[in-house]
Design an enzyme around this catalytic site. Structure first.
Site: not given
Length: 288
Positions: A131-132, A135, A200
């Site tokens: 997930h990071e 980003h 998100e």
């Protein structure tokens, strides 16, 4: 594609609001001053935001010697994401959480709290890291820095509104100036929250693709939200503008997917990830 277009439109709205506040307070001169301030603040944030955030959270950089499981996992996921290896940090904090920062993929960092490493399984940590990295690949770290900076600048202008209330270039009058003091920061907050929530959801989707197992991230989000609800993040409480950096909302008083939430509802995020996992139906475990 639609998500990036939506973010671009929201950023344009934020910039337009900033310039409009400057114009309403000081006419063309006020708008030019606001533009110069915006450029200066965004330039500073572009080059220094990662250092400031990591220093704020007293993050400690780790390598394969000091974090023999975490760093190789980040390296594997970075290769799968087609990204350069980011710097890896650990924040000594009981609350389980994580964030990414940096102006571009070549100058990025991922940070996880010690509470996260104690709470989650290896598979769930992989989901969070994916997930990071999403980003970073989507350049959300820069986007959120710019929106936070513009929102702060709009609030700053609004706080100075009364000083300009008697300015002959100000068409609002005292009543309009007071209304501007209230409505401008509120509008900036709403735009910032809309951008954050959209980013998100997109990072969840891309992160599920990077690790290949969206259910790992879904499981991690459920456990992280519970942990963040029960354990305070004192640094984020003192610096709430940094809340949108984290994978789950780090502040007290969280609710569902409401108007002022920096993050989408975890229930909604988990539901989307589980639907994605059903569509992917992976054959075998790529980490075995």
């Amino acid at each position: 594609m639609f998500s990036h277009l939506r973010t671009g439109l929201l950023l344009a709205a934020m910039t337009g609001l900033f310039l409009a506040v400057g114009f309403l307070l000081g006419g063309q001169t006020g708008m030019l001053i606001a533009l110069v301030v915006a450029i200066g603040m965004n330039g500073f944030a572009y080059w220094n935001s990662d250092k400031l955030v990591l220093r704020m959270y007293q993050a400690r950089e780790v390598d394969e010697r000091t974090a023999p499981t975490l760093v190789p996992l980040v390296r594997t996921l970075s290769r799968q994401a087609g990204l350069p290896m980011p710097r890896v940090y650990v924040v000594e904090m009981a609350q389980p959480n994580a964030f990414a920062t940096g102006r571009n993929p070549a100058n990025a960092a991922v940070a996880v709290t010690s509470g996260l490493l104690r709470l989650l399984s290896q598979e769930e940590v992989a989901g969070v890291l994916a997930h990071e990295l999403a980003h970073i690949r989507n350049r959300d770290t820069l986007t959120m820095t710019v929106t936070a900076t513009l929102a702060g600048a709009i609030s700053m202008l609004a706080n100075f509104a009364l000083f300009f209330g008697g300015n002959r270039n100000n068409p609002l009058g005292i009543i309009g100036t007071i209304a501007l003091m209230i409505l401008a920061p509120l509008g900036a907050m709403l735009v910032q929250m809309a951008i954050s929530r959209g980013r998100e959801y997109e990072a969840d989707r891309v992160g599920g693709e990077i690790c290949g197992r969206p259910e790992w991230l879904a499981s991690a989000l459920t456990r992280l939200e519970q942990g963040a609800r029960n354990i305070e993040n004192p640094i984020a409480e003192r610096n709430p503008a940094s809340a949108n950096l984290f994978i789950v909302h780090p502040l007290s008083g969280r609710g569902a997917d409401n108007l002022f939430a920096t993050h989408p509802s975890t229930t909604n995020r988990v539901a989307r990830l589980r639907e994605m996992a059903m569509r992917l139906r992976p054959s075998g475990n790529p980490w075995a």
